[in-house]
Write an enzyme that holds these catalytic residues in place. Structure first.
Site, PDB file in Angstrom:
ATOM      1  N   ARG A 177       0.889  -1.319  -0.024  1.00  0.00           N
ATOM      2  CA  ARG A 177       0.040   0.094   0.023  1.00  0.00           C
ATOM      3  C   ARG A 177       0.722   1.433  -0.154  1.00  0.00           C
ATOM      4  NH1 ARG A 177      -5.704  -0.557   1.198  1.00  0.00           N
ATOM      5  NH2 ARG A 177      -6.176  -2.520   0.280  1.00  0.00           N
ATOM      6  N   TYR A 211     -14.557 -12.206  -0.285  1.00  0.00           N
ATOM      7  CA  TYR A 211     -15.293 -10.927  -1.031  1.00  0.00           C
ATOM      8  C   TYR A 211     -16.390 -11.380  -1.634  1.00  0.00           C
ATOM      9  CZ  TYR A 211     -11.714  -8.183   1.201  1.00  0.00           C
ATOM     10  OH  TYR A 211     -11.098  -7.384   1.896  1.00  0.00           O
ATOM     11  N   ASP A 225      -6.659  -2.934  -8.059  1.00  0.00           N
ATOM     12  CA  ASP A 225      -7.235  -3.555  -6.679  1.00  0.00           C
ATOM     13  C   ASP A 225      -7.409  -5.024  -6.863  1.00  0.00           C
ATOM     14  OD1 ASP A 225      -8.148  -2.553  -3.850  1.00  0.00           O
ATOM     15  OD2 ASP A 225      -9.615  -4.244  -4.488  1.00  0.00           O
ATOM     16  N   ARG A 241      -3.629   6.542   0.021  1.00  0.00           N
ATOM     17  CA  ARG A 241      -4.190   7.760   0.865  1.00  0.00           C
ATOM     18  C   ARG A 241      -3.274   8.615   1.826  1.00  0.00           C
ATOM     19  NH1 ARG A 241      -9.661   4.859   2.566  1.00  0.00           N
ATOM     20  NH2 ARG A 241      -7.978   3.146   2.799  1.00  0.00           N
ATOM     21  N   ARG A 291      -7.179  11.611  -6.376  1.00  0.00           N
ATOM     22  CA  ARG A 291      -8.171  10.787  -5.906  1.00  0.00           C
ATOM     23  C   ARG A 291      -9.411  11.991  -5.964  1.00  0.00           C
ATOM     24  NH1 ARG A 291     -11.929   8.867  -4.302  1.00  0.00           N
ATOM     25  NH2 ARG A 291     -12.123   7.180  -2.814  1.00  0.00           N
TER      26      ARG A 291
HETATM   27  O1  CP3 Z   1       0.183   0.554  -3.293  1.00  0.00           O
HETATM   28  C1  CP3 Z   1      -0.376  -0.702  -3.554  1.00  0.00           C
HETATM   29  O2  CP3 Z   1      -0.336  -1.431  -2.637  1.00  0.00           O
HETATM   30  C2  CP3 Z   1      -1.009  -0.810  -4.873  1.00  0.00           C
HETATM   31  C3  CP3 Z   1      -2.228  -0.670  -4.754  1.00  0.00           C
HETATM   32  C4  CP3 Z   1      -3.322  -1.538  -3.805  1.00  0.00           C
HETATM   33  C5  CP3 Z   1      -4.801  -1.300  -3.454  1.00  0.00           C
HETATM   34  N1  CP3 Z   1      -5.201  -2.419  -3.141  1.00  0.00           N
HETATM   35  C6  CP3 Z   1      -5.161  -0.057  -3.829  1.00  0.00           C
HETATM   36  C7  CP3 Z   1      -6.320   0.695  -2.812  1.00  0.00           C
HETATM   37  C8  CP3 Z   1      -3.158  -2.974  -3.758  1.00  0.00           C
HETATM   38  C9  CP3 Z   1      -2.028  -4.180  -3.566  1.00  0.00           C
HETATM   39  C10 CP3 Z   1      -4.521  -3.482  -2.926  1.00  0.00           C
HETATM   40  C11 CP3 Z   1      -4.727  -4.788  -2.685  1.00  0.00           C
HETATM   41  C12 CP3 Z   1      -5.941  -4.972  -1.891  1.00  0.00           C
HETATM   42  N2  CP3 Z   1      -7.254  -4.439  -1.974  1.00  0.00           N
HETATM   43  C13 CP3 Z   1      -5.804  -5.958  -0.837  1.00  0.00           C
HETATM   44  C14 CP3 Z   1      -4.965  -7.169  -0.501  1.00  0.00           C
HETATM   45  C15 CP3 Z   1      -4.056  -6.306   0.348  1.00  0.00           C
HETATM   46  C16 CP3 Z   1      -4.206  -5.894   1.860  1.00  0.00           C
HETATM   47  O3  CP3 Z   1      -4.180  -4.714   2.181  1.00  0.00           O
HETATM   48  O4  CP3 Z   1      -4.313  -6.892   2.529  1.00  0.00           O
HETATM   49  C17 CP3 Z   1      -7.281  -6.052  -0.235  1.00  0.00           C
HETATM   50  C18 CP3 Z   1      -7.968  -6.999   0.782  1.00  0.00           C
HETATM   51  C19 CP3 Z   1      -8.122  -5.040  -1.079  1.00  0.00           C
HETATM   52  C20 CP3 Z   1      -9.609  -4.731  -1.008  1.00  0.00           C
HETATM   53  C21 CP3 Z   1      -9.792  -3.451  -0.744  1.00  0.00           C
HETATM   54  N3  CP3 Z   1      -9.398  -2.530  -1.615  1.00  0.00           N
HETATM   55  C22 CP3 Z   1     -10.264  -2.924   0.568  1.00  0.00           C
HETATM   56  C23 CP3 Z   1     -10.736  -3.688   1.558  1.00  0.00           C
HETATM   57  C24 CP3 Z   1     -10.271  -1.652   0.276  1.00  0.00           C
HETATM   58  C25 CP3 Z   1     -10.864  -0.595   1.355  1.00  0.00           C
HETATM   59  C26 CP3 Z   1      -9.935  -0.029   2.391  1.00  0.00           C
HETATM   60  C27 CP3 Z   1     -10.421   1.076   3.050  1.00  0.00           C
HETATM   61  O5  CP3 Z   1      -9.640   1.042   3.966  1.00  0.00           O
HETATM   62  O6  CP3 Z   1     -11.239   1.766   3.085  1.00  0.00           O
HETATM   63  C28 CP3 Z   1      -9.866  -1.217  -0.972  1.00  0.00           C
HETATM   64  C29 CP3 Z   1      -9.767   0.113  -1.514  1.00  0.00           C
HETATM   65  C30 CP3 Z   1      -8.232   0.690  -1.710  1.00  0.00           C
HETATM   66  N4  CP3 Z   1      -7.331  -0.077  -2.524  1.00  0.00           N
HETATM   67  C31 CP3 Z   1      -7.708   1.742  -1.731  1.00  0.00           C
HETATM   68  C32 CP3 Z   1      -6.349   1.961  -2.352  1.00  0.00           C
HETATM   69  C33 CP3 Z   1      -5.422   3.039  -2.501  1.00  0.00           C
HETATM   70  C34 CP3 Z   1      -8.246   3.027  -0.974  1.00  0.00           C
HETATM   71  C35 CP3 Z   1      -9.202   3.828  -1.974  1.00  0.00           C
HETATM   72  C36 CP3 Z   1      -9.470   5.151  -1.893  1.00  0.00           C
HETATM   73  O7  CP3 Z   1      -8.728   5.952  -2.460  1.00  0.00           O
HETATM   74  O8  CP3 Z   1     -10.520   5.526  -1.059  1.00  0.00           O
END
Ligand code: CP3
Length: 346
Positions: free
Chosen positions: A23, A147, A72, A27, A36
Site C-alpha cells: 500500500r 469477498y 485493486d 491515501r 483521488r
Molecule cells: O500501493 C499498493 O499497494 C498498490 C495498490 C493496492 C490497492 N489495493 C489500492 C487501494 C493493492 C496492492 C491493493 C490490494 C488489496 N485490495 C487487498 C490486499 C492487500 C491488503 O491490504 O491486505 C485487499 C484486501 C483489497 C480490497 C480493498 N480495496 C479494501 C478492503 C479496500 C478498502 C480499504 C479502506 O480502508 O477503505 C480497498 C480500497 C483501496 N485499494 C484503496 C487503495 C489505495 C483506497 C481507496 C481510496 O482511495 O479510497
C-alpha cells in the site's frame, strides 16, 4: 536500473537492502489524495495514465526500490461479471454475491487483454518510465472468494466457512473459477511487463491450519504452478496472519514469502530456512511502528536488519499495508534507515 529488489527475490543481497511497502501508493500521500479528489477509486483504477502517476509517486517521493502496480485485487472479480462498488465506510461491496449454483454459472473467466486492458496498459506505461522493477499482483483465491461470497469485508467469514463445511462442492467450484481467472490475469501482467508478481492472501489467517490446507492452499499451489509454466519472474506469496502456516507455506513453489508482523522476523526466517530450498523473505515491520519516534524506529528497524542476515535473500517491507494516517516523512525515514544500514563484517 536499480535491481536490488530482483536480486533479493532470487536469494542475493548485494549492496543495499531493497525496500518497498505494501500500500505504498495510497491515501497517506497528499499527492495521491490530490488525484483521488477528482475521481472515484474505481474510475482511477480504470485510467492507465492516472494509475501510472500514482504508482510512480512513492518511487519519486520515498526512493523505494520497487514500484507496485496501482489497481485493486477485486478488479478481476468485476471482470468475472460481478458488479463492484466501493462505498464510503463499508469499503468494497458486491451487491450480488455468489452463494448458489446460478450465481456460480454466471461467473465467466475474463480475457485480460479484452476485459481489463487498463491494467495491462498501466504496466506498459510504467515500464517506459520506471528505473526500479515493477511488481504486479492479484488476490489469492481464498481471499478473493471471501469477498465474492460474503459480498463485503467480513468479521468472522461466517458465510464462507458455512459454504466450505456444508456445500463444499459449490465452494470448490467457485474457487476453481477464481483460480483460473487469477492465473490467466497474472500471466497477462507478466506478458505486459510486470517483473515480479505478488499474491495477497489477506484473510488466510482466518482459517484453521487444517482448513487452510484443504480450502486455500491447493489453489495457491495451482496459481503458482500455472505461472511457472508461463513466466520465470519472481513470485511472492503473502499470507496475512500466516505465522502458523509457515511450515507449509515455506515449501510452496514461490521465490519470496511475505511475513506479517505477528511473528518475530528471526522466528519466521528460521522456519523458512528449515525448508530444503529456503525462499527469500519480505517483511515484517508493524505498520503502526511508523508512528514510533525516529530514534526508536531506527532501533527497531536495525534489529530487524540484523535478524535478516540469516535469510536467503531479504526485502524490507511492512507486515501489512501502510495505514492512511501515516506521516509520509516516517515512511521516508524508514527507507533511509534501511538504505544506510551497513551489514556488520562477519
Ligand atoms: O500501493 C499498493 O499497494 C498498490 C495498490 C493496492 C490497492 N489495493 C489500492 C487501494 C493493492 C496492492 C491493493 C490490494 C488489496 N485490495 C487487498 C490486499 C492487500 C491488503 O491490504 O491486505 C485487499 C484486501 C483489497 C480490497 C480493498 N480495496 C479494501 C478492503 C479496500 C478498502 C480499504 C479502506 O480502508 O477503505 C480497498 C480500497 C483501496 N485499494 C484503496 C487503495 C489505495 C483506497 C481507496 C481510496 O482511495 O479510497
Amino acid at each position: 536500473m536499480n535491481n536490488s529488489f530482483l536480486s533479493a527475490c532470487k536469494g542475493q543481497n548485494t549492496g543495499r537492502i531493497p525496500v518497498w511497502f505494501m500500500r505504498q501508493a495510497g491515501r497517506y500521500l497528499p499527492e495521491y489524495q490530490r488525484v483521488r479528489r477528482r475521481h472515484s477509486f474505481l474510475e482511477l483504477c480504470k485510467r492507465p495514465d492516472l494509475c501510472a502517476e500514482v504508482s510512480l509517486q512513492p518511487v519519486e517521493i520515498l526512493h523505494v526500490d520497487a514500484a507496485i502496480l496501482f489497481s485493486d485485487i477485486l478488479i478481476p472479480m468485476e471482470a468475472m461479471g460481478l458488479a463492484l462498488e466501493f462505498r464510503k465506510g463499508a469499503g468494497p461491496v458486491f451487491p450480488e454475491p455468489v452463494r448458489d449454483q446460478r450465481a456460480l454459472a454466471r461467473l465467466r473467466i475474463p480475457e485480460p487483454e479484452a476485459d481489463m486492458p487498463f491494467v495491462l496498459e498501466t504496466i506498459r506505461l510504467l515500464r517506459q518510465q520506471l528505473t526500479v522493477p515493477l511488481i504486479g499482483f492479484a488476490g489469492a483465491p481464498f481471499t478473493l472468494a471471501t469477498y465474492v461470497i460474503e459480498g463485503r469485508s467480513s468479521r468472522n467469514f461466517l458465510l464462507t466457512k458455512k459454504m466450505m463445511y456444508r456445500e463444499p462442492a459449490l465452494y470448490h467450484e467457485i474457487l476453481k473459477k477464481i483460480t483460473a481467472c487469477t492465473a490467466k490475469y497474472l500471466t497477462a501482467q507478466a506478458r505486459a511487463g510486470a517483473q515480479a508478481l505478488q499474491l495477497f492472501d489477506t484473510w488466510a489467517g482466518a482459517l484453521a491450519p487444517e482448513d487452510y490446507a484443504v480450502f486455500a492452499l491447493p489453489y495457491v499451489r495451482e496459481v503458482l504452478a500455472e505461472l511457472r509454466r508461463h513466466t520465470d519472474i519472481p513470485l511472492i506469496y503473502f499470507a496475512n496472519h500466516g505465522a502458523t502456516l509457515l511450515p507449509t507455506t515455506s515449501r510452496l513453489d514461490a521465490d519470496v514469502l511475505g511475513i506479517d508482523w505477528h511473528v518475530p522476523l528471526a522466528t519466521a526466517i528460521s522456519l523458512v530456512n528449515a525448508a530444503e530450498k529456503p525462499l527469500a523473505v519480505q517483511g515484517n515491520l508493524d505498520p503502526l511502528a511508523l508512528f514510533l519516534p525516529a530514534r526508536q524506529l531506527e532501533t527497531r528497524i536495525r534489529a530487524m536488519l540484523d535478524a535478516a542476515r540469516a535469510a536467503h535473500g531479504y526485502i524490507f517491507n511492512l507486515g501489512h499495508g501502510v495505514v492512511p494516517e501515516t506521516d509520509p516523512e516516517s515512511v521516508r525515514l524508514a527507507v533511509d534507515i534501511v538504505h544506510n544500514y551497513q551489514r556488520p563484517v562477519q
